[in-house]
Design a protein around this motif. Structure first.
Motif, mmCIF file in Angstrom:
data_model
loop_
_atom_site.group_PDB
_atom_site.id
_atom_site.type_symbol
_atom_site.label_atom_id
_atom_site.label_comp_id
_atom_site.label_asym_id
_atom_site.label_seq_id
_atom_site.Cartn_x
_atom_site.Cartn_y
_atom_site.Cartn_z
ATOM 1 N N MET A 1 0.837 -1.201 0.000
ATOM 2 C CA MET A 1 0.000 0.000 0.000
ATOM 3 C C MET A 1 0.873 1.253 0.000
ATOM 4 S SD MET A 1 -2.947 1.028 2.733
ATOM 5 C CE MET A 1 -4.415 1.793 2.115
ATOM 6 N N LYS A 2 0.346 2.301 -0.630
ATOM 7 C CA LYS A 2 1.083 3.565 -0.674
ATOM 8 C C LYS A 2 0.202 4.706 -0.167
ATOM 9 C CE LYS A 2 4.247 2.203 -4.298
ATOM 10 N NZ LYS A 2 4.895 1.321 -3.330
ATOM 11 N N MET A 3 0.868 5.728 0.347
ATOM 12 C CA MET A 3 0.184 6.968 0.708
ATOM 13 C C MET A 3 0.636 8.036 -0.275
ATOM 14 S SD MET A 3 -1.754 8.904 2.485
ATOM 15 C CE MET A 3 -2.207 7.875 3.886
ATOM 16 N N ILE A 4 -0.326 8.565 -1.018
ATOM 17 C CA ILE A 4 -0.036 9.660 -1.950
ATOM 18 C C ILE A 4 -0.376 10.973 -1.254
ATOM 19 C CG2 ILE A 4 -0.661 10.717 -4.148
ATOM 20 C CD1 ILE A 4 -1.409 7.922 -5.169
ATOM 21 N N VAL A 5 0.595 11.859 -1.195
ATOM 22 C CA VAL A 5 0.383 13.205 -0.660
ATOM 23 C C VAL A 5 0.452 14.145 -1.855
ATOM 24 C CG1 VAL A 5 1.232 14.985 0.920
ATOM 25 C CG2 VAL A 5 1.480 12.555 1.518
ATOM 26 N N ALA A 6 -0.699 14.688 -2.236
ATOM 27 C CA ALA A 6 -0.758 15.502 -3.457
ATOM 28 C C ALA A 6 -1.131 16.936 -3.099
ATOM 29 C CB ALA A 6 -1.783 14.922 -4.426
ATOM 30 N N ILE A 7 -0.231 17.868 -3.417
ATOM 31 C CA ILE A 7 -0.512 19.295 -3.193
ATOM 32 C C ILE A 7 -1.012 19.857 -4.516
ATOM 33 C CG2 ILE A 7 0.462 21.511 -2.494
ATOM 34 C CD1 ILE A 7 2.737 19.720 -1.148
ATOM 35 N N VAL A 8 -2.244 20.351 -4.508
ATOM 36 C CA VAL A 8 -2.877 20.806 -5.750
ATOM 37 C C VAL A 8 -3.447 22.202 -5.541
ATOM 38 C CG1 VAL A 8 -3.451 18.413 -6.322
ATOM 39 C CG2 VAL A 8 -5.190 19.857 -5.250
ATOM 40 N N GLN A 9 -3.796 22.836 -6.647
ATOM 41 C CA GLN A 9 -4.394 24.165 -6.554
ATOM 42 C C GLN A 9 -5.861 24.039 -6.138
ATOM 43 O OE1 GLN A 9 -3.114 26.905 -9.891
ATOM 44 N NE2 GLN A 9 -2.166 25.001 -10.554
ATOM 45 N N ASP A 10 -6.305 25.032 -5.372
ATOM 46 C CA ASP A 10 -7.697 25.013 -4.909
ATOM 47 C C ASP A 10 -8.670 24.868 -6.082
ATOM 48 O OD1 ASP A 10 -6.829 25.298 -2.318
ATOM 49 O OD2 ASP A 10 -7.240 27.445 -2.201
#
Ligand code: 2BA
Length: 108
Positions: A1-10
């Motif tokens: 299993m992986k944890m994706i941490v995605a920083i995206v624009q509002d």
């Protein structure tokens, strides 16, 4: 299993969350602030099984667009006096993504 941490624009976050949820991914949304622009952005935590990892990354890549943004970002250090009032243009996004291996996952 992986944890994706995605920083995206509002601007992209709502459509992205809907698409992920529709495909059965679990998502946690955090309201965050970028250190450079000091503007709001959105960080998503997405725990995914390995066999669905690529599908999740594909959705993120597809829905997050890069945008040019003009800012008079607060500068630090020696640049403060020289450039503080000068507008600068930066390209933000699509998405900044970190992938972590999950050692253990539990729901109680
Ligand atoms: P911000 O830190 O507000 O950065 C917004 C955009 O400003 C960045 O877009 C980049 O194009 C530009 N930028 C950032 N630091 C800069 C600098 N020192 N000089 C010139 N331009 C700079 P992105 O790279 O797409 O990043 C979007 C957001 O993702 C960032 O917002 C931050 O919240 C996050 N981020 C990016 N890289 C990160 C990292 N290594 N660790 C943690 N968060 C990160």
């Amino acid at each position: 299993m992986k944890m994706i941490v995605a920083i995206v624009q509002d601007e992209d976050s709502s459509r992205l969350i809907s698409a992920l949820m529709n495909d059965g991914f679990g998502v946690t949304k955090l309201a965050t602030t970028g250190g450079f622009l000091r503007a709001g952005n959105t960080t998503l935590l997405i725990g995914v099984d390995d066999d669905r990892f690529e599908a999740c990354m594909h959705i993120i890549e597809k829905l997050c667009k890069s945008r040019r943004q003009v800012t008079t970002a607060p500068l630090t250090g020696a640049a403060v006096n020289m450039y503080a009032q000068m507008p600068i243009e930066v390209t933000v996004g699509g998405a900044t993504v970190f992938v972590l291996n999950v050692e253990q996952f539990a729901k109680f």
